[in-house]
Design an enzyme around this catalytic site. Structure first.
Site, PDB file in Angstrom:
ATOM      1  N   TYR A  58     -16.150  49.618 -32.966  1.00 35.02           N
ATOM      2  CA  TYR A  58     -15.884  51.055 -32.922  1.00 35.02           C
ATOM      3  C   TYR A  58     -16.590  51.703 -34.107  1.00 35.02           C
ATOM      4  O   TYR A  58     -16.218  51.483 -35.268  1.00 35.02           O
ATOM      5  CB  TYR A  58     -14.386  51.345 -33.010  1.00 35.02           C
ATOM      6  CG  TYR A  58     -13.558  50.907 -31.828  1.00 35.02           C
ATOM      7  CD1 TYR A  58     -14.148  50.549 -30.615  1.00 35.02           C
ATOM      8  CD2 TYR A  58     -12.175  50.852 -31.920  1.00 35.02           C
ATOM      9  CE1 TYR A  58     -13.376  50.147 -29.533  1.00 35.02           C
ATOM     10  CE2 TYR A  58     -11.395  50.461 -30.839  1.00 35.02           C
ATOM     11  CZ  TYR A  58     -11.996  50.103 -29.653  1.00 35.02           C
ATOM     12  OH  TYR A  58     -11.223  49.713 -28.584  1.00 35.02           O
ATOM     13  N   LEU A 210      -3.313  57.916 -20.874  1.00 40.93           N
ATOM     14  CA  LEU A 210      -3.577  59.287 -20.426  1.00 40.93           C
ATOM     15  C   LEU A 210      -4.877  59.365 -19.637  1.00 40.93           C
ATOM     16  O   LEU A 210      -5.421  60.450 -19.429  1.00 40.93           O
ATOM     17  CB  LEU A 210      -3.616  60.249 -21.620  1.00 40.93           C
ATOM     18  CG  LEU A 210      -2.301  60.394 -22.389  1.00 40.93           C
ATOM     19  CD1 LEU A 210      -2.458  61.380 -23.536  1.00 40.93           C
ATOM     20  CD2 LEU A 210      -1.170  60.830 -21.470  1.00 40.93           C
ATOM     21  N   ARG A 212      -7.932  58.600 -20.349  1.00 44.24           N
ATOM     22  CA  ARG A 212      -9.018  59.187 -21.140  1.00 44.24           C
ATOM     23  C   ARG A 212      -8.903  60.702 -21.262  1.00 44.24           C
ATOM     24  O   ARG A 212      -9.898  61.402 -21.412  1.00 44.24           O
ATOM     25  CB  ARG A 212     -10.380  58.827 -20.532  1.00 44.24           C
ATOM     26  CG  ARG A 212     -10.552  57.387 -20.130  1.00 44.24           C
ATOM     27  CD  ARG A 212     -10.476  56.447 -21.307  1.00 44.24           C
ATOM     28  NE  ARG A 212     -10.853  55.098 -20.952  1.00 44.24           N
ATOM     29  CZ  ARG A 212     -11.004  54.121 -21.829  1.00 44.24           C
ATOM     30  NH1 ARG A 212     -10.809  54.356 -23.104  1.00 44.24           N
ATOM     31  NH2 ARG A 212     -11.331  52.907 -21.444  1.00 44.24           N
ATOM     32  N   GLY A 213      -7.691  61.213 -21.160  1.00 46.89           N
ATOM     33  CA  GLY A 213      -7.469  62.643 -21.305  1.00 46.89           C
ATOM     34  C   GLY A 213      -7.145  63.357 -20.007  1.00 46.89           C
ATOM     35  O   GLY A 213      -6.635  64.480 -20.017  1.00 46.89           O
ATOM     36  N   SER A 216      -3.561  64.317 -19.749  1.00 46.14           N
ATOM     37  CA  SER A 216      -3.024  64.971 -20.947  1.00 46.14           C
ATOM     38  C   SER A 216      -2.436  66.344 -20.652  1.00 46.14           C
ATOM     39  O   SER A 216      -1.640  66.867 -21.422  1.00 46.14           O
ATOM     40  CB  SER A 216      -4.124  65.126 -22.000  1.00 46.14           C
ATOM     41  OG  SER A 216      -5.114  66.055 -21.546  1.00 46.14           O
TER      42      SER A 216
END
Length: 335
Positions: A58, A210, A212-213, A216
């Protein structure tokens, strides 16, 4: 909001019922703010979140160094560090199109660098990010067990592997948990993977809770993505797939409104409600989003509400695969 604790498998550590995934603080989701990221990490730890997940790839190590900076102001024993290894990056940040290096030699080499970047003498859970079909999982786990016996790691984890691989790995050494994408839009693990984990007393840390959003409640079809945001190439965020998925989210919105909660809180609480052996990881990069995610811990979903959620987002309803085809081909968990 202070979160409770769960045991991560029969052999794993006691961790917070919600973990924090730190990837987005350094990589793949567009620009990030180091100061806000560190403040978010501190806020999470103060709220009782002790499980912090990262990968040595990362930000090509930047994420580990960011976490190390944050932990200088906290006690090491108050945090459970989960680290993945095996993926390769080029100097320009692109991922190398080569098989994951999870050889016994790589286990020791990558671990040495992670220990230095994290400024610690042990890692709580160390795991290969993906399976390399050319390297028997027994060899990888054997090397991890050697490092566990030497005290450099406390527990052995797996990531994105299928039922057969889980059984083979568990025959070599105790496995604390499997990390895999699991959400209302990604229900694949339910068929054979979760039953196999429970058969062997292995926990599950769920990332992408979620989606990847998408789940959300903050996403829209007009949102513009930065060039280094991998969602720009994710099938679920494209065209008609995105529109279909947002219609599912709208149905979930209505459930959340009835509960007096946010959509993301309901999505996270649904994952947590699937078993005491499951720990959702949230990828909050800002304190505001972290506070919202931690609010899910206060939700108690009864049978009627769970049925209502299932009706809003049925299993298999997601439009598009969770990764592009090339990445899907690397997933042992999808075979």
């Amino acid at each position: 909001m202070t979160v409770t604790r769960r045991k991560l498998g029969l052999s794993g550590p006691e961790v917070s019922s919600i973990g924090l995934g730190a990837m987005g603080m350094s990589d793949l989701y567009g620009p990030a703010d180091d100061a806000e990221s560190i403040a978010t990490l501190h806020t999470a730890i103060d709220a009782g979140v002790n499980l912090i997940d990262t990968g040595d790839f990362y930000g090509s190590g930047a994420n580990e160094m960011l976490i190390a900076r944050a932990l200088r102001e906290r006690r090491r024993e108050d945090v459970v560090l989960s680290v993945k290894f095996g993926s390769r990056r080029a100097p320009d940040g692109s991922f190398q199109p080569v098989p994951y290096d999870v050889s016994p030699e790589a286990v020791k080499d990558r671990l040495a660098y992670s220990l230095r970047r994290l400024e610690t003498d042990y890692i709580d859970i160390y795991r290969p990010a993906r399976l390399n079909p050319q390297i028997p999982v027994e060899e990888t786990v054997g090397a991890l067990e050697e490092m566990r016996q030497a005290g450099y790691i406390r527990h052995i984890g797996l990531s994105e592997v299928g039922a057969d691989t889980i059984r083979r790995a568990a025959a070599v050494a105790p496995i604390s948990d499997l990390q895999i994408e699991y959400s209302l839009l990604s229900r694949g693990p339910e068929e054979s993977i979760i039953p196999t984990l429970r058969e062997h007393g292995i926990g599950l840390t769920a990332y992408g809770v979620l989606s990847r959003g998408l789940l959300s409640g903050h996403w829209s079809s007009s949102r513009e993505l930065a060039g280094n945001d991998f969602r720009a190439h994710s099938p679920r965020f494209q065209g008609e797939n995105l529109e279909a998925n947002l219609r599912l989210v709208q149905a979930l919105d209505r459930v959340a409104e009835r509960l007096g909660a946010t959509t993301s809180q309901v999505a996270i609480a649904w994952v947590a409600a699937q078993g005491e052996d499951i720990v959702p990881l949230v990828g909050a990069r800002r304190r505001e989003r972290l506070a919202e995610s931690l609010g899910s811990a206060a939700l108690r979903l009864d049978a009627e509400t769970l049925a209502e959620i299932e009706k809003a987002v049925p299993a298999g309803a997601a439009a598009g695969e969770r990764y592009a085809a090339a990445q899907m081909a690397t997933l042992d968990s999808e075979r």
